[in-house]
Scaffold this motif. Structure first.
Motif, short mmCIF file in Angstrom:
data_model
loop_
_atom_site.label_atom_id
_atom_site.label_comp_id
_atom_site.label_asym_id
_atom_site.label_seq_id
_atom_site.Cartn_x
_atom_site.Cartn_y
_atom_site.Cartn_z
N GLU A 145 -31.56 3.17 -10.32
CA GLU A 145 -30.33 2.37 -10.39
C GLU A 145 -29.30 3.03 -11.28
OE1 GLU A 145 -30.51 -1.97 -11.12
OE2 GLU A 145 -32.48 -1.75 -10.15
N ARG A 158 -21.76 3.60 -7.15
CA ARG A 158 -21.53 2.19 -6.80
C ARG A 158 -20.38 1.61 -7.60
NH1 ARG A 158 -26.55 -1.10 -7.48
NH2 ARG A 158 -25.13 -2.61 -6.58
N ALA A 203 -27.72 5.96 -9.44
CA ALA A 203 -26.81 5.55 -8.36
C ALA A 203 -25.56 4.85 -8.89
CB ALA A 203 -27.56 4.64 -7.40
N GLU A 204 -25.61 4.43 -10.15
CA GLU A 204 -24.53 3.61 -10.69
C GLU A 204 -23.12 4.21 -10.56
OE1 GLU A 204 -24.76 1.04 -14.50
OE2 GLU A 204 -23.57 2.80 -14.99
N TRP A 236 -19.55 2.67 -3.38
CA TRP A 236 -20.57 2.92 -2.36
C TRP A 236 -21.50 1.72 -2.26
CZ3 TRP A 236 -23.04 8.33 -1.52
CH2 TRP A 236 -22.01 9.30 -1.41
N SER A 237 -22.00 1.47 -1.05
CA SER A 237 -22.98 0.40 -0.89
C SER A 237 -24.26 0.80 -1.60
CB SER A 237 -23.27 0.18 0.58
OG SER A 237 -24.04 1.27 1.08
N LYS A 238 -25.07 -0.22 -1.90
CA LYS A 238 -26.32 0.03 -2.61
C LYS A 238 -27.19 0.99 -1.80
CE LYS A 238 -29.92 -2.37 -5.06
NZ LYS A 238 -30.34 -3.58 -5.72
N ARG A 239 -27.22 0.77 -0.49
CA ARG A 239 -28.09 1.57 0.36
C ARG A 239 -27.68 3.04 0.38
NH1 ARG A 239 -28.66 0.61 6.37
NH2 ARG A 239 -30.14 2.28 6.76
N ARG A 240 -26.38 3.24 0.55
CA ARG A 240 -25.88 4.61 0.61
C ARG A 240 -26.09 5.32 -0.73
NH1 ARG A 240 -19.62 6.05 1.22
NH2 ARG A 240 -19.78 8.30 1.45
N ALA A 241 -25.80 4.61 -1.81
CA ALA A 241 -25.95 5.21 -3.14
C ALA A 241 -27.41 5.54 -3.41
CB ALA A 241 -25.39 4.26 -4.20
N ASN A 242 -28.30 4.64 -3.02
CA ASN A 242 -29.73 4.90 -3.26
C ASN A 242 -30.22 6.09 -2.45
OD1 ASN A 242 -29.86 2.85 -5.06
ND2 ASN A 242 -30.86 1.37 -3.70
#
Ligand SMILES: Nc1ncnc2c1ncn2[C@@H]1O[C@H](COP(=O)(O)OP(=O)(O)OP(=O)(O)O)[C@@H](O)[C@H]1O
Ligand SMILES: [Mg+2]
Length: 324
Positions: free
Chosen positions: A114, A121, A117-118, A126-132
């Protein structure tokens, strides 16, 4: 026509306001970094290396005065950008920073994935999915299995945590990554494997690096260019082979002589004395008080001389095109 460097720093200045006056931490720095080039920035503690990195990313503490000078990225002075534009277009996107001691600054109660990816996001929506998904890729790039994303910082070794903060810097695929002492807290084997990761990323992605360090030996593996700072200024900037083999500034020469070598019996000599205060640096050469080659002319400040293409030195020994 000369190539426009990726990063070109012109007469950059920044001071901190303190009770005792202004600390001139960055005091007229000129530097350049080309694409796919690694610049190693050396210099004793307190000479302004971290301050320089923070000016470049514009993440300065409250008591810092607004910087002056230019920070050109592909020829455009991004120092003049309003904060909003800088945040959108530059910070983390084109220039990323691994801060000094960052691996110990991870939030202990948030999973590393997290945290990695922060930036995407929060700063880039960015969406959570894309960032992850991108975080998992960045982890693999730095040599950590993607399932480590689910772990907490304390579940990672020092080397893994350093790789995680490197992944954080790489996540938006910046053109330039600045690393402030990325390996100083790590054992030699871990240092070496992190340097290998950097070399691979440089080779595969064409990324440029500014590597701030005290560690001449480790940094020499990655370095294309070297800049040596002293008391808020760059005193020499050269190709790595030239700097390591035939440095021109007396301070560079003494620094290179102080690096321990294999098969050498005696411990090399440290450089006696201390750097001047940055509250009121001396008007002449800042290194003169410690310089065995000083002369009366050093009482007035030396200008930066370009000896040959891309080899610049700030020393009176080199004023009239001589090599000292
Ligand atoms: N927030 C601040 N307020 C006042 N002075 C500061 C502040 N941060 C740094 N300084 C001073 O600015 C100068 C440059 O510090 P900086 O941290 O940039 O040096 P450095 O080269 O990164 O040192 P090190 O190798 O120890 O990390 C030092 O004299 C330091 O004491
Ligand atoms: Mg520092």
């Amino acid at each position: 026509m000369a190539e426009i460097p990726l990063l070109e720093i012109k007469d950059l200045r920044m001071s901190y306001a303190t009770e005792r006056g202004l600390v001139r931490a960055v005091d007229g720095v000129d530097l350049e970094v080309r694409r796919n080039e690694a610049l190693v920035v050396l210099g004793e503690s307190g000479c302004g290396k971290s301050s320089l990195a923070k000016v470049l990313l514009r993440i300065l503490p409250r008591n810092a005065r607004a910087p002056n000078g230019q920070v050109r990225l592909d020829g455009i002075n991004v120092l003049a950008f309003p904060e909003e534009r800088f945040r959108h277009e530059i910070r983390w996107v084109r220039i990323a920073l691994v801060m000094q001691a960052a691996m110990n600054a991870l939030n202990p109660v948030v999973r590393v994935g997290e945290q990695v990816a922060e930036p995407l996001r929060v700063h880039h929506g960015w969406s959570k999915r894309r960032a992850n998904r991108r975080a998992a890729e960045a982890f693999e790039e730095v040599g950590i299995a993607a399932d480590f994303l689910q772990r907490y910082p304390h579940e990672l070794s020092g080397g893994m945590r350093q790789r995680a903060v490197l992944a954080m810097a790489l996540i938006a695929e910046p053109d330039l990554v600045i690393l402030d002492e990325p390996t100083s807290a790590l054992d030699v084997l871990t240092q070496a494997s992190i340097m290998n990761v950097l070399k691979r990323i440089k080779r595969e992605r064409g990324t440029s690096f500014v590597l701030i360090t005290h560690d001449v030996a480790t940094s020499s593996e990655l370095a294309d260019r070297v800049a040596l700072m002293y008391a808020g200024q760059v005193v020499e900037e050269a190709d790595a082979e030239v700097f390591f083999g035939h440095p021109a500034h007396p301070y560079s020469q003494m620094l290179m002589a102080s690096v321990p070598r294999l098969h050498q019996r005696e411990k090399p000599a440290a450089i006696p004395g201390r750097p001047p205060s940055l509250l009121e640096p001396p008007p002449g050469c800042r290194f003169a008080a410690r310089c065995p080659q000083r002369s009366p002319s050093c009482d007035s400040a030396p200008e930066v001389i370009e000896l040959v293409d891309r080899h610049r030195v700030r020393c009176r020994l080199h004023t009239r095109g001589g090599t000292g």
